[in-house]
Structure formats: structure tokens, C-alpha cells
Scaffold this motif. Structure first.
Motif, PDB file in Angstrom:
ATOM      1  N   GLU A  96       0.846  -1.185   0.000  1.00  0.00           N
ATOM      2  CA  GLU A  96       0.000   0.000   0.000  1.00  0.00           C
ATOM      3  C   GLU A  96       0.884   1.237   0.000  1.00  0.00           C
ATOM      4  N   ALA A  97       0.359   2.324  -0.574  1.00  0.00           N
ATOM      5  CA  ALA A  97       1.156   3.535  -0.709  1.00  0.00           C
ATOM      6  C   ALA A  97       0.297   4.775  -0.474  1.00  0.00           C
ATOM      7  N   SER A  98       0.959   5.816   0.011  1.00  0.00           N
ATOM      8  CA  SER A  98       0.285   7.084   0.270  1.00  0.00           C
ATOM      9  C   SER A  98       0.894   8.171  -0.606  1.00  0.00           C
ATOM     10  N   SER A  99       0.031   8.875  -1.322  1.00  0.00           N
ATOM     11  CA  SER A  99       0.502   9.971  -2.167  1.00  0.00           C
ATOM     12  C   SER A  99       0.343  11.323  -1.482  1.00  0.00           C
ATOM     13  N   TRP A 100      -0.068  11.307  -0.214  1.00  0.00           N
ATOM     14  CA  TRP A 100      -0.199  12.575   0.496  1.00  0.00           C
ATOM     15  C   TRP A 100       1.185  13.108   0.847  1.00  0.00           C
ATOM     16  N   THR A 101       1.245  14.351   1.266  1.00  0.00           N
ATOM     17  CA  THR A 101       2.550  15.006   1.416  1.00  0.00           C
ATOM     18  C   THR A 101       3.380  14.448   2.560  1.00  0.00           C
ATOM     19  N   ARG A 102       2.755  13.870   3.542  1.00  0.00           N
ATOM     20  CA  ARG A 102       3.505  13.272   4.634  1.00  0.00           C
ATOM     21  C   ARG A 102       2.765  12.085   5.213  1.00  0.00           C
ATOM     22  N   CYS A 103       3.501  11.263   5.940  1.00  0.00           N
ATOM     23  CA  CYS A 103       2.893  10.101   6.574  1.00  0.00           C
ATOM     24  C   CYS A 103       1.994  10.544   7.723  1.00  0.00           C
ATOM     25  N   THR A 104       1.034   9.723   8.034  1.00  0.00           N
ATOM     26  CA  THR A 104       0.169  10.010   9.183  1.00  0.00           C
ATOM     27  C   THR A 104       0.823   9.495  10.453  1.00  0.00           C
ATOM     28  N   ALA A 105       0.158   9.749  11.567  1.00  0.00           N
ATOM     29  CA  ALA A 105       0.666   9.298  12.859  1.00  0.00           C
ATOM     30  C   ALA A 105       0.383   7.821  13.098  1.00  0.00           C
ATOM     31  N   VAL A 106      -0.364   7.198  12.204  1.00  0.00           N
ATOM     32  CA  VAL A 106      -0.700   5.783  12.353  1.00  0.00           C
ATOM     33  C   VAL A 106      -0.310   5.048  11.076  1.00  0.00           C
ATOM     34  N   PRO A 107       0.973   4.829  10.856  1.00  0.00           N
ATOM     35  CA  PRO A 107       1.437   4.279   9.575  1.00  0.00           C
ATOM     36  C   PRO A 107       1.036   2.834   9.313  1.00  0.00           C
ATOM     37  N   LEU A 108       0.489   2.134  10.302  1.00  0.00           N
ATOM     38  CA  LEU A 108       0.031   0.769  10.084  1.00  0.00           C
ATOM     39  C   LEU A 108      -1.491   0.679   9.993  1.00  0.00           C
ATOM     40  N   SER A 109      -2.129   1.813   9.782  1.00  0.00           N
ATOM     41  CA  SER A 109      -3.572   1.852   9.577  1.00  0.00           C
ATOM     42  C   SER A 109      -3.873   2.000   8.095  1.00  0.00           C
ATOM     43  N   ARG A 110      -4.849   1.253   7.609  1.00  0.00           N
ATOM     44  CA  ARG A 110      -5.213   1.343   6.200  1.00  0.00           C
ATOM     45  C   ARG A 110      -5.704   2.738   5.831  1.00  0.00           C
ATOM     46  N   LEU A 111      -6.171   3.491   6.824  1.00  0.00           N
ATOM     47  CA  LEU A 111      -6.646   4.846   6.561  1.00  0.00           C
ATOM     48  C   LEU A 111      -5.520   5.767   6.111  1.00  0.00           C
ATOM     49  N   SER A 112      -4.268   5.327   6.296  1.00  0.00           N
ATOM     50  CA  SER A 112      -3.111   6.144   5.950  1.00  0.00           C
ATOM     51  C   SER A 112      -2.679   5.981   4.495  1.00  0.00           C
TER      52      SER A 112
END
Length: 126
Positions: A96-112
Motif C-alpha cells: 500500500e502507498a500514500s501519495s499525500w505530502t507526509r505520513c500520518t501518525a498511524v502508519p500501520l492503519s489502512r486509513l493512511s
């Protein structure tokens, strides 16, 4: 079109090792965060390991000391080295990958994450 492709799954006996790879394409820039998730039959998908663009990693407790996530030299490519595999590691593994500008505080949550691949099967026999 963004595409994440996992590879490297297979069958192995307990105590063995496997190395998963994930190659992302179709995205201009670097994903701020990438991660591996897994889903066993009848269970919810859970976060296994994540890595941000600076190389900071997070692991779920059950894989600490056994799994290592890393970024390859190729852009938006990550690997998961899995050692000392156990039958309970058996699952479909997803990148899984995030294209947002920074990681969230919960990097092991699918919501991230907002992109994911089709998965690769890992089976560990006792």
C-alpha cells in the motif's frame, strides 16, 4: 494510472525465508509512505510494516526482529525480507502507498494509504 505490483510470495516451511517486492508505477514523485499489509482468511487486513521517505520504519509487534522493510534504489519500490517465518504468517500480503505530502501518525492503519496492489500469497507450513 497508479499501479502497485507485488511479487515474491510462495510456500515455505516454518523457519524459512521469503522476500517480497512491490513496484509502483504511474505516479509522478515519491510516495511519502509505503507499507505492507496482510490478510489471513476470515481476518481483517492488518498492517505489518511501513517505511517513510526518510527511511523511518514501523513494525507490528508480531514481526519485530523477523521482518525487515526497505526501500530499493528504484523509485517507489519497497521490499519485505521475511525470516523465521511461522505458520501464523500465512496470508495474502498487500503493498500500500500514500501519495499525500507526509505520513500520518498511524502508519500501520489502512486509513493512511490511498493506493494498494492485488496482493501476493505467502503460505508457511509447519
Amino acid at each position: 494510472q497508479v499501479q502497485l505490483v507485488e511479487s515474491g510470495g510462495g510456500s515455505v516451511q516454518a523457519g524459512g525465508s521469503l522476500r517480497l517486492s512491490c513496484a509502483a508505477s504511474g505516479y509522478v514523485g515519491n510516495y511519502a509512505c509505503m507499507a505492507w499489509f496482510r490478510q489471513a482468511p476470515g481476518k481483517e487486513r492488518e498492517g505489518v510494516a511501513s517505511i517513510d521517505i526518510h527511511g523511518t520504519t514501523t513494525y507490528t509487534d508480531s514481526v519485530k526482529g523477523r521482518f525487515t522493510i526497505s526501500r530499493d534504489n528504484a523509485p517507489n519500490t519497497i521490499t519485505l525480507q521475511m525470516n523465521s517465518l511461522k505458520p501464523e504468517d500465512t496470508a495474502m500480503y498487500y503493498c500500500e502507498a500514500s501519495s499525500w505530502t507526509r505520513c500520518t501518525a498511524v502508519p500501520l492503519s489502512r486509513l493512511s494509504y490511498n493506493y494498494w496492489g492485488q496482493g501476493t500469497q505467502v503460505t508457511v507450513s509447519s
